[in-house]
Design an enzyme around this catalytic site. Sequence first.
Site: not given
Ligand code: SAH
Ligand code: MG
Length: 206
Positions: A140, A137
């Site tokens: 994207h 998650d």
């Molecule tokens: N699971 C959370 C939402 C996650 S939002 C919920 O349910 O509320 C996506 C998160 O992924 C963000 O906090 C962002 O910092 C992290 N992220 C994005 N790319 C990443 C990467 N390459 N490695 C680690 N974290 C990452």
């Molecule tokens: Mg999500």
Amino acid sequence: MTFPNDLTALIETTKGFMPAHEGMALYENAKEFFTGGVGVEIGSYCGKSTLYLGQAARETNSHLVTIDHHRGSEEHQIGWEYHDLELADDHGVIDTFAVLRATIAQSKLTNSISAIVGRSATIAKWWSKELDLVFIDGSHTEESARTDYESWSPFIRTGGALIIHDVFPDPNAGGQAPYLIYKMAIDSNNFVETFALDSLRVLRRI
Ligand code: SAH
Ligand code: MG
């Protein structure tokens, strides 16, 4: 064991992007796949989905490792759709780690959850433990989602789960990167789908 009321209340007040019905499905599915081992979550943000997975880990004597660099995804940056001023400093730099720590501290799940701060692919490079489940998650973008899939899915044990959020087969409903890795997993013939609810998909490693 029923889902604790105080945990429901904490989840409600925790910022994030996991609708309650998908979160409960995440919890129920995770409980089925946790067998006393370790699960990994990519994308902790403030800990909303972490709480569902952490409770499942607790009930099964398993452990959840939640991974995030805590600088936010593309859509969380300044000027973008999901930017949250409260999570940014005076220079607009996002840091959700303190919030995640507070979330975990307020839950009764501190012995069931470990948080790692860093990039998903960087951590996967030194990771070696077999996993009961992986929940993707994170970012994207196509490249990032593919990297998450390619670097973490090999650690899932036979019978373990790959769980993906924000899977939208219809391009008009949402970005296509999570759907792309969902298809990659199915096409690899290493996974079969066992559960789907809205944008949540659960695949079992065969
Ligand atoms: N699971 C959370 C939402 C996650 S939002 C919920 O349910 O509320 C996506 C998160 O992924 C963000 O906090 C962002 O910092 C992290 N992220 C994005 N790319 C990443 C990467 N390459 N490695 C680690 N974290 C990452
Ligand atoms: Mg999500």
